[in-house]
Enzyme design. Structure first.
Site, mmCIF file in Angstrom:
data_model
loop_
_atom_site.group_PDB
_atom_site.id
_atom_site.type_symbol
_atom_site.label_atom_id
_atom_site.label_comp_id
_atom_site.label_asym_id
_atom_site.label_seq_id
_atom_site.Cartn_x
_atom_site.Cartn_y
_atom_site.Cartn_z
ATOM 1 N N HIS A 1 8.771 -17.966 -33.913
ATOM 2 C CA HIS A 1 9.930 -18.387 -33.133
ATOM 3 C C HIS A 1 10.291 -17.386 -32.038
ATOM 4 C CE1 HIS A 1 11.067 -21.101 -36.645
ATOM 5 N NE2 HIS A 1 11.044 -21.908 -35.604
ATOM 6 N N ARG B 1 16.337 -31.598 -40.157
ATOM 7 C CA ARG B 1 17.126 -31.343 -38.959
ATOM 8 C C ARG B 1 16.455 -32.074 -37.811
ATOM 9 N NH1 ARG B 1 14.796 -27.108 -35.465
ATOM 10 N NH2 ARG B 1 16.799 -26.917 -34.408
ATOM 11 N N GLU C 1 12.329 -34.506 -32.358
ATOM 12 C CA GLU C 1 11.580 -34.131 -33.551
ATOM 13 C C GLU C 1 12.456 -34.289 -34.781
ATOM 14 O OE1 GLU C 1 8.814 -30.589 -31.571
ATOM 15 O OE2 GLU C 1 10.400 -30.078 -32.971
ATOM 16 N N TYR D 1 13.491 -23.106 -21.061
ATOM 17 C CA TYR D 1 12.648 -22.989 -22.249
ATOM 18 C C TYR D 1 12.084 -24.352 -22.647
ATOM 19 C CZ TYR D 1 11.202 -22.553 -27.060
ATOM 20 O OH TYR D 1 10.468 -22.620 -28.215
ATOM 21 N N LYS D 2 12.898 -25.369 -22.548
ATOM 22 C CA LYS D 2 12.439 -26.701 -22.923
ATOM 23 C C LYS D 2 11.566 -27.318 -21.823
ATOM 24 C CE LYS D 2 16.173 -27.579 -26.247
ATOM 25 N NZ LYS D 2 15.405 -27.916 -27.458
#
Lengths: 200, 359
Positions: free
Chosen positions: B193, B223, B265, B316-317
């Site tokens: 991560h 999640r 996701e 970041y995405k």
């Protein structure tokens, strides 16, 4: 000036600290270039660390041979390159007894490769210490073709295998002993930023 | 329950589509009008009926085509499926969990007969029938993890638990949001991560790790995570970034509604009984903005979330470059009205769009 202070980075990026003696015990020491100075400093702090040490030194243009020999390690070997000593190093790892410690010193490329080899051989991560000295060149894996380019000093750089222009990430795999390189102009082919020397 | 499987592609001509049923049951990830990282973990309990949360491993209209896409990706790059040597037992655990769950949740599609360690598996949608000996890899055409994850939608990471940490030691990863299993395999929870901005400083990963290490066999968790993807492409891998990267720059005000997808996701977490490993399926759902905004609550909310998202997260995405066009498009679906709490469409939304209230 062989000691480098690296800027704070992400958690996968390795950090280095001065080697710390665990006293007289079975030990493999592998260093290249200026890394020899880290071994010399370690021995000066605690000469007993050499009693059971197998030292391998890859000079790569540095000149510590006289002083390294004078350490009188139990076993001492000089080698022209990492590739040349890979088989010897693997045998040393395979023969290592319980409690053997590994001291690595020198370039990030050497530390990355040698630590990955040791982990693959089953040495626990806690038994490995590494002190960086000298060049800040990086060992980079191309995420696209998987080829590893050694001694990368610019960002971006050209993958020595597939030729893509890659940017230098700080994300590091201990298993591969390499940082990740990712195509810099993937979205806009041909638009490559100017090459810069990488910074610590 | 009968599912009509789509014949569709996730590359080249991109014929992927969502039926009205798939739109209505889409796992919209935002329960309020703004977003920041959090440890948004909850028990993976079943329900509401018809949603992707109603079963252990959701099978939907994309199943057959997704499995075909996975096979293409694996042919091109076998390193997308890897398992370190100590993870084989966990592979058998995962195979059991998925087979037992699918057979129980979709009895018309999957059958599992067990006589001791002699198992008989039938997968009707994919036309597979296999007799094998549980625990004996020579009786399957692939290793156990690869065998079963070629028949299960979503990516799968299998995490070893030791030294107070979780280690990414096996996985099947062909529909990822731009991370490399080949690079990350062998890393611990904090290492893999590491590139995520902000969340480390917020303590998110420390808390998440504590939670995950205490997931028990009878308390699976889940999640939702999300990003934005141009075109309905499952294989947004770093390995192929130089191939799909140019598509990211093809968004225009005219095509954004059709080409820009919200990628969600559904991550679930399962303690495996023999290996004590943690199975971490990452199931990907795609919906384009046109379909998403057919649910008025979702259109209003996505506009507000993306408009107000911190720049670092958009970077970041990977959609910072398209954010202005996306937000401009979505603004037309935001009349400023308040939105209701939670992720599900409002009753009136569903009626307005003539999608089945119960899907």
């Amino acid at each position: 000036m062989t000691r480098v202070t690296f800027s704070p980075s992400i958690l996968s990026r390795p950090v280095y600290a001065p080697l710390e003696s665990h006293g007289a015990g079975p030990t493999i020491m592998l260093c290249d270039a200026e890394g020899a100075a880290a071994i010399l400093d370690l021995a000066e702090r605690d000469p007993a660390v050499m009693d059971y040490a197998h030292v391998i030194y890859i000079p790569s243009g540095s000149d510590y041979t006289v002083r390294m020999r004078a350490l009188e390690a139990r076993q001492y070997h000089e080698a022209p390159s990492y590739d040349a000593i890979t088989a010897r190093y693997r045998k040393a790892l395979a023969d290592a007894t319980m409690g053997t410690r590994l001291y690595l010193a020198g370039t990030e490329g050497l530390i990355g490769k040698a630590a990955a080899e040791a982990l693959a051989a089953g040495l626990p991560a806690q038994a490995i210490q590494a002190e960086h000295r000298g060049s800040i060149a990086r060992r980079m894996q191309c995420v696209h073709c998987k080829g590893v380019t050694e001694d990368v000093t610019t960002d971006p750089f050209t993958c020595s295998h597939c030729g893509l222009t890659l940017f230098v990430r700080d994300h590091f795999s201990r298993r591969l002993g390499a940082f990740q390189g990712v195509c810099v102009d993937a979205e806009t082919p041909g638009e490559v930023p100017e090459r810069q020397e990488i910074l610590p | 329950m009968t599912i009509q499987f789509n014949d569709e592609t996730f590359r080249d001509d991109y014929t992927f589509f969502n039926s009205p049923v798939a739109i209505a049951r889409f796992p919209f990830p935002f329960d309020k009008d703004d977003y920041m990282y959090s440890v948004n973990m909850e028990p993976h309990e079943t329900g509401p009926e018809g949603t992707p949360f109603d079963v252990r491993f959701d099978v939907d209209e994309h199943y057959v085509s997704e499995m075909r896409d996975r096979a293409i990706t694996l042919d091109e790059d076998p390193l997308r499926c890897q398992s370190l040597p100590h993870m084989e037992l966990a592979g058998w655990d995962l195979l059991e969990l998925i087979m037992v769950s699918k057979a129980a949740d979709y009895p018309d599609l999957f059958t599992l007969n067990r006589d001791g360690d002699r198992w008989h598996w039938i997968n009707k949608p994919l036309g597979i029938e296999q007799r094998f000996t549980f625990g004996d890899p020579t009786t399957l055409p692939y290793g156990p993890m690869e065998y079963i994850t070629r028949q299960a939608q979503g990516d799968f990471a299998v995490l070893d638990q030791r030294e107070d940490n979780l280690w990414m030691d096996a996985g099947m990863v062909t529909s990822q949001a731009d991370w490399s299993l080949d690079f990350d395999i062998g890393m611990n929870f904090f290492e893999w991560h590491a590139p995520v901005p902000k969340a480390h400083e917020m303590g998110v990963f420390q808390r998440a790790l504590k939670f995950l290490m205490h997931v028990n066999q009878d308390t699976p968790a889940r999640r939702l995570n999300w990003t934005m993807t141009v075109n309905p492409r499952l294989d947004t891998s770093p390995e192929n970034y130089h191939k799909w990267g140019p598509e990211k720059r093809t968004i225009t005000p005219e095509n954004v509604g059709q080409k820009q997808y919200l990628r969600v996701e559904l991550q679930t977490f399962w303690r495996l009984p023999r290996s004590n490993a943690l199975a971490f399926p990452i199931r990907c759902y795609l919906i384009n903005l046109e379909d998403l905004t057919s649910v008025p609550k979702w259109g209003r909310r996505l506009h507000r979330v993306l408009r107000d998202l911190p720049d670092e997260l958009a970077d970041y995405k990977g959609f910072a470059v398209n954010r202005p066009v996306i937000v401009e498009y979505l603004s037309k679906f935001d009349d400023g009205a308040p939105t209701s709490a939670g992720i599900y469409p409002d009753e009136t939304d569903v009626a307005l769009n003539k999608v089945p209230a119960r899907v």
